[in-house]
Structures are given as C-alpha cells and as structure tokens.
Design an enzyme around this catalytic site. Structure first.
Site, PDB file in Angstrom:
ATOM      1  N   LYS A  50       0.842  -1.207   0.000  1.00  0.00           N
ATOM      2  CA  LYS A  50       0.000   0.000   0.000  1.00  0.00           C
ATOM      3  C   LYS A  50       0.874   1.253   0.000  1.00  0.00           C
ATOM      4  O   LYS A  50       1.967   1.263   0.582  1.00  0.00           O
ATOM      5  CB  LYS A  50      -0.874  -0.038   1.253  1.00  0.00           C
ATOM      6  CG  LYS A  50      -1.961   1.036   1.349  1.00  0.00           C
ATOM      7  CD  LYS A  50      -2.795   0.791   2.603  1.00  0.00           C
ATOM      8  CE  LYS A  50      -3.891   1.824   2.752  1.00  0.00           C
ATOM      9  NZ  LYS A  50      -4.682   1.593   3.969  1.00  0.00           N
ATOM     10  N   SER A  77      -9.685   1.770   3.216  1.00  0.00           N
ATOM     11  CA  SER A  77      -8.811   2.548   2.363  1.00  0.00           C
ATOM     12  C   SER A  77      -7.813   1.696   1.572  1.00  0.00           C
ATOM     13  O   SER A  77      -7.154   2.214   0.673  1.00  0.00           O
ATOM     14  CB  SER A  77      -8.055   3.591   3.169  1.00  0.00           C
ATOM     15  OG  SER A  77      -7.271   2.977   4.144  1.00  0.00           O
ATOM     16  N   SER A 110      -9.794  -0.602   7.429  1.00  0.00           N
ATOM     17  CA  SER A 110      -9.246  -0.425   6.081  1.00  0.00           C
ATOM     18  C   SER A 110      -8.563  -1.620   5.452  1.00  0.00           C
ATOM     19  O   SER A 110      -8.219  -1.550   4.271  1.00  0.00           O
ATOM     20  CB  SER A 110      -8.276   0.762   6.066  1.00  0.00           C
ATOM     21  OG  SER A 110      -9.023   1.951   6.191  1.00  0.00           O
TER      22      SER A 110
END
Lengths: 477, 90
Positions: free
Chosen positions: A79, A154, A178
């Site tokens: 990420k 997210s 997330s």
C-alpha cells in the site's frame, strides 16, 4: 492454472521443488497487471524492472542451494503509505506528490530480507481516510467483478491486486477497518493483527494508537505466512509488544471452540439481506466444524463508531500537522510563513482529510476537549472492558465485516456519515486493539461478503485457524 | 478552527464543512450521554524502557541525498523556508 493464480503456499512448494521460477511467477503477475490494471487502477506505480531483478536474484539463491525465507521469490504489493527507500510514496495524496522515501519501513525491510519480490505500490484513500478508495487524489480503484463499484477502502488497491490475481499477496493498513472492509468487498482474506504485533515504523501515521499493518491474501494460510515475516518487536516502534511470536496452529476441527455472536451486531438494522444470509450461513459452517455458537452481550459496542470518530480525527489532526509544505511535498508559496502553511495544506489535502483534521482540532480545543476527547477515552476503557468480559466466556467473536456489499462509485460520497457507517462492525476492534480477520463467505455468486472473526489480544493463531476451518468447510481451499 | 489547523479553506469550502459538521457532530455527541463516572481514560500501559539518547545520527550519502532532494526549496544543503518573523509586504 496460471502462475499468478497460485496461493503463496502453492507457489512456495513449486519454487522449492524447482517446477517454477520466481521470474516466471513475477512475469505472470506483471502480465496480469498490464492486462487489467488500465481499467482497475489498483497500482499507482509498478516496479517492473526491479521486480524482475529481485526475482532473478531469488532464482539464483535457489540454484545455489540458499533460501532467504518463506517468502523468497513471492511477488507482493505494498500500500502507498509504507515507505520503501528510493521509491515514491504519497499516501494517496497530492500534498506528497513527488515525495521519495528516504528509508525503508520495518515491514518492507523485513519483506526484502525474506526475499519477497515487491511489485509496486497500491492505491488508497488519501491518508487512509475512507472506505471506498474514491478519496485517492490519483483516481479511484475499481472493483474487479463490477467496475462501476468500489473495492472498499482505504486499502482498495491492495484488495483488488490480490482479488484480480495481480500479485500473490499484499500489505494493507487498518485504522478503522481499512484492511478488513475492502477484503470483504473484494472477496479476499484481510487480517488486522493485534495492536503492537507489527511495527508501524515507516507507515505514514493516521491515528497512531489505532493503526496496524496486515496481510491481504487469497487464503488464511497465506496470511499466516506473511504475518510470520512482518511481525516482531521493533526498537523503532515502542508500541510493539514484548510478546510471544505468532506461530500458526492449524487444528483438526473447531471442537471445543466457543464462538460468540454479539447481539448488538446481529440484531442490527441496516444490514443488507445478502450480507445477513451469507454470514449466517458461514456461522453454520463453523458449527459444522465443531464450534459451539452462543449469543453474547457486548455493551458499549454500539458506541464504538462515535468513539472512533472522535479519537481518530484527534490523532489525525496531530499527525497531519507535519504536512505543511516545508520539508517535503507540495509547497504553495504565500507572502508569510503562516499563509504558506495554510495555502499548501488547502491545496494539497482533499476534502475528507480536511474534514477530519477540523473535527479533531475541534474535539481537542479547550472548552471541548473534556466533553469529546477525554470522554471518548473513557468510553474506550468501557469498550475494552466489554471485550475482556466477553472473552472470559468465549474464545472468538464473529460478526459480518461490513453491513453492505460493494456499493456503486459515487453512491456515498455526498454523505460522509453514510460512508462512516460502513465501518460499524470494524471500528470497535481498533478501539480495543484486538486481532480480527475478514474471510470471504459463500454467497451464491453475488457480490463478495466477508465474515469477521475476532480474537483476544495476541491470539492471531486462533483467529486464522477458525478462518481456515471456514475455508475448508465452504470448500474454498 | 480552520486557522488553528492551518487550513486556508475559502468561503465555499468553509460553508460545506460547516454543513458536514451539522450531521457528524450530533452523531458523535451521543457519547456524552454515557455514564463514565469513575472510569479512567484509556492509556496504554507504558512500555518505555527508558528514554533514548538524543543524538545526531550518521546516515549514508544515499539516504542523505534522498532527504535533501525532498526539500521543496533548497539552498545548498539547507532547507529554504519563509522567515518566521517576516511580515508580508503590503
């Protein structure tokens, strides 16, 4: 089967037996990215050359009879909020456009030391604030099953990268859900470890007392393999625990395991029928594997979302004050220093981020801090006590991961509160610091649904063991 | 609030955010109804094993160059920034 469709465990066996090469495995992932990512936008950057070089080095190690570790030669995605030295890292924000990481985060350093092949950085809601990846300053990521739908957030990019077989596993981060919610939306496994299990050094901080990094994978076994590598006490992150290391323990059945269903979660309105049906069915499967299912009472669980939306913005407002246009990132020059700060931030930060910073600034301001921040910290104590009590009578707690399946792009962007309610089942876990996994349910070919399995502090092995039993029962593995 | 948070929002955004607060604040305010008498605010047990020494670290040239190259404005090896006490020219 195409090589990029393998699980980490399968790839490990085939690499070690010499049946496949890391280069072929990496190339298969890169090919998949090339063919799908134009439409899906899971990746913000792909390290094609570096990845193939790392793969070649991995193959050379195996030829020489050496092995760096259990993830040697395995292609993974990271990420965009975890630093990797020399690589751009923006946390999905324009305020960090052009920022290049000066050092490796601990998790990336560990993956590299383990010989993993890093394919690239994945898209995310800006500064990890969001539940749909629509808040990325670089454009949304799309759901691989239906490109008109969100992948969740997210960690939407990482979820899609795994679900669409663009990598064999990925790292995400989870502050309020997330990792788990996009895992549920995309039909993959997502684990948020216990707070303190994995170092946050080099993770761009959102809410430092709630953030955790965790694996997103195709199976529970794969998640265990990644967790095993990235875990550990770290002198650079004093919130990491001096605890026994996680080691997976796969049992024959779930006999003797007591699983609690909180009546607050299961009795709630606003849970989509498809979610309710799939998760109830999954609970039955756990029962078939020998688990005893009981209803439990989790007092204050209903207050967790409100507590989270006070505590998290408070920490966010402090953590994001470093993005001021001075030492890195976007600088919007203005006549005075103060105005330079204010203009840089207004220019570089998105609406959701600014909303949360303002909420936090308000809740911490004198005159309001006792009623908001301090009160929220007290309710946090009550929420934690609730879980402590519950774990005296059950071994695990199970809820749906999210109240809905993947919604359409644009559906919730105009109603912040509606977006926040997506996290209703996940946030209390961060508030309490517990480990939890989302495992994909059987759902008759509809949009994916996740079952959330929650364990006591530092008991990831029971959480993942139960997840694996569900996978076996639902014949997913 | 915007000034405290160093955010120059502009009229339109300021209005939009105020509206958002109208729906978010009443929701989070529900925690005020909870009886927390006698409850301590949660604090993580301290794991600090003493304070680290405050010392300048040596870094390798590569790391150093990465840090410096991130400066939006640079004056040699120094970060260039507007003066703290500079008043804007009217």
């Amino acid at each position: 089967m195409l090589l990029n469709e393998l699980t980490i465990a399968e790839a490990r066996r085939l690499l070690d037996s010499g049946e496949i090469t890391a280069r072929a495995l990496t190339q298969a992932c890169l090919d998949q990215i090339r063919s799908l990512d134009g439409a899906l936008h899971a990746f913000l950057e792909v390290y094609e050359e570096d990845a193939l070089q790392e793969a070649d080095r991995s193959d050379a190690r195996r030829q020489a009879g050496q092995m760096a570790g259990v993830l040697d030669g395995i292609p993974l995605a990271i990420k965009d909020n975890m630093l990797s030295q020399g690589k751009a890292c923006t946390s999905g924000s324009k305020i960090l456009q052009g920022h290049v990481s000066a050092y490796d985060s601990t998790v990336v350093a560990k993956l590299k030391a383990a010989g993993a092949v890093i394919l690239g950085r994945t898209n995310m809601d800006e500064f990890a604030m969001g539940s749909s990846t629509e808040r990325s300053a670089y454009g949304p990521t799309r759901h691989p099953r239906d490109p008109e739908r969100v992948p969740g957030g997210s960690s939407g990019g990482s979820a899609v990268a795994v679900a669409a077989n663009m990598c064999l596993g990925a790292l995400g981060s989870d502050t309020g859900g997330s990792i788990r919610q996009p895992a549920a939306f995309c039909g993959v496994v997502g684990l948020k470890p216990t707070y303190g299990r994995v170092s946050r050094y080099g993770l761009m901080a959102m809410a430092s007392s709630l953030d955790q990094i965790g694996p997103m994978t195709k199976t529970a076994e794969d998640a265990a393999m990644i967790l095993h590598v990235i875990q550990g006490q770290d002198a650079n992150d004093q919130t990491t625990g001096e605890v026994e290391l996680f080691n997976p323990k796969w049992t024959e059945s779930l006999k003797g395991v007591r699983i609690g269903l909180p009546k607050q979660a299961w009795g709630m309105d606003g849970v989509q029928e498809a979610v309710r049906d799939a998760t109830l069915d999954a609970v039955n499967q756990l029962k078939n594997k020998g688990a005893e299912i009981v209803e439990i009472d989790l007092p204050y669980a209903d207050e967790a979302l409100a507590v989270y939306y006070v505590l998290m913005p408070c920490e966010v407002s402090a953590n994001l004050s470093r993005f001021d246009g001075m030492r890195y990132g976007l600088r919007q020059q203005a006549p005075s220093l103060f105005e330079t700060y204010a203009a840089s931030r207004a220019q570089g930060l998105g609406d959701e981020v600014m909303r949360r910073i303002l909420l936090g600034t308000f809740a911490l301001s004198s005159g309001y801090i006792d009623a908001y921040y301090v009160q929220a910290k007290k309710v946090q104590t009550l929420i934690r006590r609730g879980y402590e009590e519950a774990f005296k009578s059950v071994d695990l707690i199970v809820t749906p991961t999210a109240p809905t399946t993947a919604f359409k792009l644009g559906e919730k962007t105009n109603d912040p509160l509606a977006m926040y309610l997506e996290d209703i089942f996940t946030v209390s876990i961060n508030v309490a610091g517990l480990p939890a996994v989302s495992v994909p349910c059987d759902n008759n070919g509809g949009m994916p649904v996740g079952l959330q399995i929650i364990g006591p502090w530092f008991d990831e092995k029971s959480v993942l063991n139960a997840a694996r039993h569900y996978e076996l029962a639902a014949q997913k593995i | 609030m915007a000034k405290l948070a160093r955010l120059d929002l502009g009229e339109e955004k300021l209005e939009a955010v105020t509206k958002d607060f109208d729906s978010i604040l009443p929701y989070v305010e529900r925690i005020q109804a909870i009886d927390t008498s006698g409850v301590e605010p949660f604090a993580m047990p301290s794991k600090a094993r003493g304070w680290r020494q405050d010392r300048a670290m040596e870094v390798d040239d590569y790391t150093r160059e990465l840090i410096l190259s991130n400066f939006p404005e640079r004056s040699g090896d120094l970060l260039a920034a507007p003066g703290v006490f500079e008043t804007p020219k009217k």
